[in-house]
Motif scaffolding. Sequence first.
Motif, mmCIF file in Angstrom:
data_model
loop_
_atom_site.group_PDB
_atom_site.id
_atom_site.type_symbol
_atom_site.label_atom_id
_atom_site.label_comp_id
_atom_site.label_asym_id
_atom_site.label_seq_id
_atom_site.Cartn_x
_atom_site.Cartn_y
_atom_site.Cartn_z
ATOM 1 N N LEU A 183 -19.334 0.662 -3.479
ATOM 2 C CA LEU A 183 -17.675 0.734 -3.637
ATOM 3 C C LEU A 183 -17.263 1.727 -2.718
ATOM 4 N N HIS A 233 -8.755 -8.898 -7.541
ATOM 5 C CA HIS A 233 -9.932 -9.560 -6.489
ATOM 6 C C HIS A 233 -11.219 -8.999 -6.627
ATOM 7 N N ASP A 234 -10.900 -7.598 -5.846
ATOM 8 C CA ASP A 234 -12.410 -6.977 -5.680
ATOM 9 C C ASP A 234 -11.895 -5.366 -5.641
ATOM 10 N N GLU A 235 -11.063 -5.015 -6.628
ATOM 11 C CA GLU A 235 -10.616 -3.730 -6.631
ATOM 12 C C GLU A 235 -10.338 -3.702 -8.435
ATOM 13 N N LEU A 236 -10.685 -2.532 -9.016
ATOM 14 C CA LEU A 236 -10.326 -2.079 -10.374
ATOM 15 C C LEU A 236 -9.789 -0.677 -10.449
ATOM 16 N N ARG A 287 0.821 -1.343 -0.092
ATOM 17 C CA ARG A 287 0.087 0.007 -0.003
ATOM 18 C C ARG A 287 0.931 1.297 0.058
ATOM 19 N N ASP A 346 -12.737 -0.015 -5.204
ATOM 20 C CA ASP A 346 -13.002 -1.601 -4.638
ATOM 21 C C ASP A 346 -14.342 -1.642 -3.777
ATOM 22 N N PHE A 356 -6.532 -4.647 -11.875
ATOM 23 C CA PHE A 356 -7.602 -5.548 -11.283
ATOM 24 C C PHE A 356 -6.956 -6.433 -10.323
ATOM 25 N N ALA A 388 -16.898 -10.544 -9.533
ATOM 26 C CA ALA A 388 -15.749 -9.617 -9.715
ATOM 27 C C ALA A 388 -15.495 -9.673 -11.346
ATOM 28 N N ARG A 414 1.360 2.777 -3.282
ATOM 29 C CA ARG A 414 0.237 3.190 -4.251
ATOM 30 C C ARG A 414 0.469 4.628 -4.835
#
Length: 557
Positions: free
Chosen positions: A546, A506-509, A298, A316, A504, A465, A301
């Motif tokens: 989201l 898992h649960d984030e784009l 993180r 996400d 992308f 997803a 980022r």
Amino acid sequence: MVRLAPDGRELDRRVVGTAELAVHVAERQQAEPGARWVWHDTARRYPAMLDAGVRVGRCHDLRLCHAILSTSSSVARAADLRAATQWDAVAAPEGPTGDALFTLADDPAARSGPPEGIDEALAEFARQRAAIAGAADPRRLEILCAAESAGALIAAELRHAGLPWDAAVHEDILIAELGRRPAAGGLPARVAELAAAVRAQLRDPQANLDSPAKLLRSLHRIDIPARTTAKWELRDFDHPVIELLLEYKRLHRLLTANGWAWLAEWVHDGRFRPVYIPAGVVTGRWAASGGGALQIPRQLREAMRADSGWRLVVADVAQLEPRVLAAMARDLALAESARGHDLYAGIVERGAVAERHEAKVAMLGAMYGATTGDSGRLVPRLRRTYPRAMELVDAAARAGENGEQVSTWLGRTSPPASAGWRARQASAAGEGASAADRDRARRAAGDRGRFTRNFVVQGTAAEWALAWLGEVRARLARLDPVPTAEAAPRSGAAFARVPHLAFFLHDELIVHTPARHAEAVAEIVREAAQAAASLLFGDFPIDFPLDLHISRTGAKG
DNA sequence: GAAATGCGCGCG
DNA sequence: AAAGCGCGCGCATTTC
């Protein structure tokens, strides 16, 4: 290549190379934007098309769909598919000069890929259509194959476009944390200082800090009775060396995993381009090969920076897996607690547990199969409050313990128990079994139960997803390209002038978009989440809220 | 000397 | 707080 009419009648056929295929596909996409391309392996065909600036709307990936259908418990005659050669084999990637680079034809024994001919592909396609049509609920497998194939397109597109990454920002972070980059070979200043300080505390100037076994002996010598050198264990010891050592480990990790070497290898021309592997995990989650796309800390980022005049839309899903579980189980109580942004707060409101943190560890424990500790203690509270959802995961666990297979919502099925596992269970049940045999068998059964328990939830979350991604992609394609003057040429030939998916996980784009489209993209990403929910779960009342933001800054400097 | 294994740690 | 799911990677160590 063969072209089929909508009724399956063959229109024409030709054998073509990659370059010619790209040209042809570009022409047909213009004429028939809704066409679905059927080919063996998207990963092998599509990258070269993207390099040529050609995008494809829809496809059917025979390799990925074969893998799903030939093992799905929803397919009545999956054995027919399994008997059909090796359609799920991964073929060698196509090199820049085409297949010639990997000619194996003169050595049939070395050939491990699937059949290459049109007739074989058509036969396999027909088998897959029949497998879907003959299933108890054809719609689910239809959706799964479409979503999986769309995912294959997206994986190639993500790599083509890349994630905008500012190496200067990354390097600033490295310097701030680690100190200046050493001239050659040595450690950065801060890391070297910390290592020296730790060795001084250990009273051993030669101490090896990077070998767990040797480090453990060094710790024992100064009377720190740690069992392992993991940080969550070391943290509990009260000794001045601990803080220094943990900081050393943190910085050493940053240096070796995401330091200058990582930058040089994975970031080129302002883009991070990891290799995505759709369905690389048995649950259907994607894996990544190279670049550690699944583990960018993180802390780094900040180095994600949109191009000048562009924005990053980062989204996400809040608590994806328990929401998916609520919908699968048709658990209205859990769906009610999930309404709004914070599912864990909803669990507290319903009175299952007293604190948000307890709600979180209890829910994770229920989905992972915790039996001990705080988490294990709290799971029964959830069982009382959300019996339907908890029964779903408990049933999946029992099935796994009994050696059965389980399936996701759309029909991806877990692997069968291994021969070794079955043998262990059988021998433990026999007469001559020792207590140790029975113990090992019970542990193996428990392990498998926790795997199948998690499989149904993790796998269905991966399906949601994929549907979300696919919806986002389809809707982005309807936005207008920007003028050449506003282009982002480093996003590749196919995406320089249009909003495109850039990451992308898992649960984030993340979508990289011209600034003028940023608000529209944010709306698309939200709408796509609801569309994915409807596609999988119909009108069951479950929210997928989201966390979404639009990056403010463009490129650094 | 290469390949397999174990540990630790980052991510979801 | 560090168990209970799924990954990939780097390093050290062991094995072939």
